[in-house]
Design an enzyme around this catalytic site. Structure first.
Site, PDB file in Angstrom:
ATOM      1  CG  ASP A 229      -2.131   0.904   1.000  1.00  0.00           C
ATOM      2  OD1 ASP A 229      -3.147   0.736   1.695  1.00  0.00           O
ATOM      3  OD2 ASP A 229      -2.062   1.766   0.089  1.00  0.00           O
TER       4      ASP A 229
HETATM    5  C1  GLC Z   1      -4.197   4.419  -0.291  1.00  0.00           C
HETATM    6  C2  GLC Z   1      -5.124   3.241  -0.092  1.00  0.00           C
HETATM    7  C3  GLC Z   1      -5.072   2.250  -1.217  1.00  0.00           C
HETATM    8  C4  GLC Z   1      -4.864   2.990  -2.527  1.00  0.00           C
HETATM    9  C5  GLC Z   1      -3.463   3.560  -2.493  1.00  0.00           C
HETATM   10  C6  GLC Z   1      -3.160   4.379  -3.755  1.00  0.00           C
HETATM   11  O1  GLC Z   1      -3.562   4.767   0.895  1.00  0.00           O
HETATM   12  O2  GLC Z   1      -5.023   2.552   1.157  1.00  0.00           O
HETATM   13  O3  GLC Z   1      -6.305   1.527  -1.208  1.00  0.00           O
HETATM   14  O4  GLC Z   1      -5.022   2.110  -3.637  1.00  0.00           O
HETATM   15  O5  GLC Z   1      -3.227   4.348  -1.333  1.00  0.00           O
HETATM   16  O6  GLC Z   1      -3.960   5.513  -3.785  1.00  0.00           O
END
Ligand code: GLC
Length: 748
Positions: A229
């Site tokens: 993430d």
């Molecule tokens: C965010 C989210 C994730 C998302 C990523 C990119 O923090 O937790 O679901 O796809 O960052 O935006």
């Protein structure tokens, strides 16, 4: 393209650079080797492609795209084809925008209804979640675009999400939180998995070899790449070794250098790096075929899909003969969401919607009615304060209305990625107004817009409740069609709506103490808790009404020869006057277990069927051994207990319409580990044990006694059953005792 040859030609620095992004939305390009970058984008219910500037919380502007119903709504369709069609549409939009991987679906289990991000997830039940996510992934990937199932795993709250440690036993993880990923990973084979921010039993998800490699790859045969993430990497080299292939977003080249240094110093085997690079290149070249397909996508066509799936997702929770509306009725519409609907959630999944259908627009220009409509705002959505002027205006407006539509729900400030809700209620000004309107008009219909359950203190004072969840940009048109009967609602709740927050299974633990979060409710999440405790809920899991009626009959079971599958058939009839769709639910109730506390029943099948008036269809389910199993933490495997199970056909988890018992032969006995401390009663349950005990001179007689007292008799019996074997094997030498145990273990 031979990946191995390519890797063989890459320098160590080039390989290390592939393990972190080129920027926030692209993997690294290696120009010397003509290796292109992959382009990734949020989000599960619509494209969030950012041109300039990049943020992963939906703050920066993104390109216009169609905003489909959020996953919380799509899950309420209980229809695999609905999720597949949305996945397909988003896959096509990805191809048109040159996006190779969509960062979705999110499948985290709804442990508490307060989780701010529940709108982005499917269910409290792992079977619904994994089945529908698999359909979505199929839809995306049939366009040669990759899906990225997330957030692996136990990201069940937003509170302290970057540091909290979800503490749970293996069985809870396996049966609930991992199960939500398992079915989708095994069935739909997503090209990537996104690891979560949080820790699991103290180890960061990004560094958790037990789950990233031992389980995901070695047991579930996942072949894609694991991406962090955004910002979830805590220690790059151990993360890489654990199975985290790609760091997003890149933090300069610091971590690339860590990888290079680790290989050069012998701290990290180059084969581990090559393994990660190979996984990434597999996907890079797999996406290659579609990169030049910038044919654009038809926004209007996708908007129509957004409406069609919204119609499948809206849940009619209550209807005391007030819906559908009639054109000659005088209707008053109350609430800002009729004018500016809440149709999606906040954060990284936020879509710059193409065209939003507000209910008021749709009824003013799409619906000729005799008496027109009156609209009053009723309350502000900017704050919770009761505005007496707005209230008085609304109360007087509804006095002579035939029916009143109150568009209520959670304003965006109440729930979002990044933080959790602190109560289960609607804003006070909405609850107050609904109650006041119900005092002057008996035909109140509440239309809700919320990403997660809300308490409804006024439920007995209103005649109908329509749950739209967050139903995408076409919500207004879908609600109009359903309210006026142009469409028949067929959504079902993919989560329980509790009466109040205090009733929820995680209430006492809630979001943990600091970074220590104990899942003390274990597997008793959602209906597994409420139904096992026979608790009253506001609306049960699986609940949803229709404008027609359905009857069930002729439940029959058949064991399939040659394997351990059980086939189940049931007939469903539309006994009403109009066509409608029914969601047939199958639950399995296990025998009373000697081994573990098991939920009173668990959903093991669901099918949605369209039936015309008078039509009967036979619905078939095939249950494999997993449908009867629980996860045994001693043997670290799934285990079926022998005994009498019950197959339940239901309209919701608390509305079982047909039942049939079936004997299932599973494990021969309940003993898993056998030694001198095993209770005698457990050993005597093992077929053939008495002969072995006698052979070694172990008496199994009950001690003679003159007991005519019931209490003493029960004490005596319990003592006999629970007494460890050692209590009767004192005379045996260690060698003989070990020989006896070996013979007994062979019976298991
Ligand atoms: C965010 C989210 C994730 C998302 C990523 C990119 O923090 O937790 O679901 O796809 O960052 O935006």
């Amino acid at each position: 393209m031979n990946i191995k040859d390519i890797i063989g030609k890459m320098t160590l620095e080039e390989k290390a650079s592939l393990c972190s992004g080129g920027d926030a939305w692209h993997t690294q390009t290696i120009s010397r080797m003509h290796i292109p970058a992959l382009r990734v984008s949020d989000g599960p219910h619509g494209l969030r492609v950012q041109m300039e500037g990049a943020d992963n919380l939906g703050m920066q502007e993104s390109k216009t795209a169609v905003c489909f119903p959020a996953i919380c709504a799509l899950a309420a369709s209980f229809d695999r084809s609905v999720l597949q069609s949305v996945g397909d549409a988003i896959g096509k939009e990805c191809r048109a925008e040159g996006v190779d991987i969509i960062l979705g679906p999110g499948v985290n289990i709804k442990r508490s209804p307060l989780c701010g991000r529940n709108f982005e997830y499917y269910s409290e039940d792992p079977y619904v979640s994994s089945e529908l996510a698999a359909a979505y992934i199929d839809g995306v990937q049939k366009n040669n675009v990759g899906a990225c199932i997330k957030h692996f795993f136990a990201n069940n709250q937003e509170t302290r999400r970057f540091s909290v440690s979800a503490q749970m036993d293996e069985r809870t993880a396996r049966e609930i939180y991992l199960a939500s990923f398992e079915g989708a990973v095994k069935k739909a084979r997503p090209w990537s998995v996104m690891c979560a921010y949080n820790r699991i039993n103290g180890i960061y998800a990004a560094e958790n070899k037990q789950y990233l490699t031992d389980l995901l790859r070695n047991e579930w045969d996942f072949e894609g790449f694991v991406v962090s993430d955004w910002g979830a990497v805590n220690d790059r080299v151990p993360d890489l070794e654990a199975g985290l292939d790609l760091e997003m977003p890149p933090l300069g080249d610091k971590n690339d250098r860590c990888i290079v240094n680790a290989v050069e110093s012998g701290m990290l085997e180059e084969a581990v790096l090559d393994r990660a690079v190979g996984r990434l290149l597999n996907v890079v070249y797999r996406c290659g075929e579609n990169r030049n397909d910038l044919s654009g996508f038809d926004h209007e066509k996708d908007h129509r899909i957004a409406k069609a799936v919204a119609l499948e997702s809206v849940v009619l929770l209550k209807n005391e003969n007030v819906l559908p509306l009639k054109k000659m009725e005088k209707i008053v519409v109350v609430g800002e969401f009729a004018r500016n609907p809440r149709y999606q959630g906040g954060g990284s999944s936020h879509v710059n919607a193409y065209r939003v259908d507000a209910f008021l627009e749709c009824i003013n220009n799409g619906m000729s009615t005799d008496k027109g409509f009156t609209f009053v705002q009723g309350f502000s959505i900017q704050n919770d304060r009761i505005d007496s002027g707005l209230v008085e205006e609304a109360v007087s407006a509804v006095q002579n209305a035939d029916k009143v539509l109150v568009f209520a729900g959670l304003p965006e400030r109440c729930e979002s990625e990044g933080y959790d809700r602190n109560h289960l209620g609607l804003p006070a000004n909405q609850n107050d107004l609904i109650t006041r309107l119900a005092a002057v008009n008996q035909n109140i219909i509440v239309v809700l817009h919320n990403g997660a359950p809300v308490e409804m203190p006024w439920i007995d004072s209103v005649k109908a409740v329509l749950e739209t969840y967050l139903c995408g940009e076409a919500v207004g048109a879908a609600v109009r069609d359903i309210l006026y009967g142009l469409a028949n609602p067929s959504g079902r709740l993919p989560e329980t709506f509790p009466v109040r927050l205090q009733d929820t299974p995680s209430y006492l633990e809630l979001f943990g103490e600091g970074d220590s979060l104990h899942y003390r409710e274990g597997v008793f999440v959602g209906y597994r808790y409420y139904d096992s405790r026979e608790m009253q809920v506001l609306f049960p899991f699986g609940h949803g009404l229709s404008y027609t009626e359905f009857a069930y009959s002729n439940l029959r079971l058949e064991r399939q020869a040659g394997n351990d599958c059980l086939r189940v058939w049931v007939d469903v009839t539309n006994t009403g006057q109009r066509a409608g769709k029914e969601v047939v639910q199958l639950y399995v109730r296990p025998p009373k277990s000697h081994m573990v506390a098991r939920p009173i029943h668990e959903l093991r099948g669901f099918v949605k069927e369209l039936l015309y008036p008078g039509e009967t269809k036979t619905v078939e389910f095939v249950l494999d051994s997993r449908a009867f199993a629980y996860f045994n933490s001693e043997i670290h495997d799934w285990l079926v207990e022998s005994g009498e199970y019950e197959i339940q056909i239901a309209k919701s988890s608390q509305n079982i319409v047909l039942r049939e018992k079936v004997q299932i032969v599973g494990r021969k006995c309940n003993v898993i580990t056998l030694d001198l401390n095993t209770p005698l009663g457990d050993i005597l349950c093992i077929e053939g044990s008495v002969e072995i005990l006698k052979k070694y001179g172990i008496s199994i007689e009950r001690e003679e006694c003159r007991i005519d007292n019931e209490n003493e008799k029960q004490i005596q019996e319990a003592h006999y059953q629970y007494m460890p074997l050692r209590g009767r094997a004192m005379q045996l030498s260690d060698m003989k005792a070990e020989r006896m145990l070996t013979e007994l273990r062979q019976l298991l």
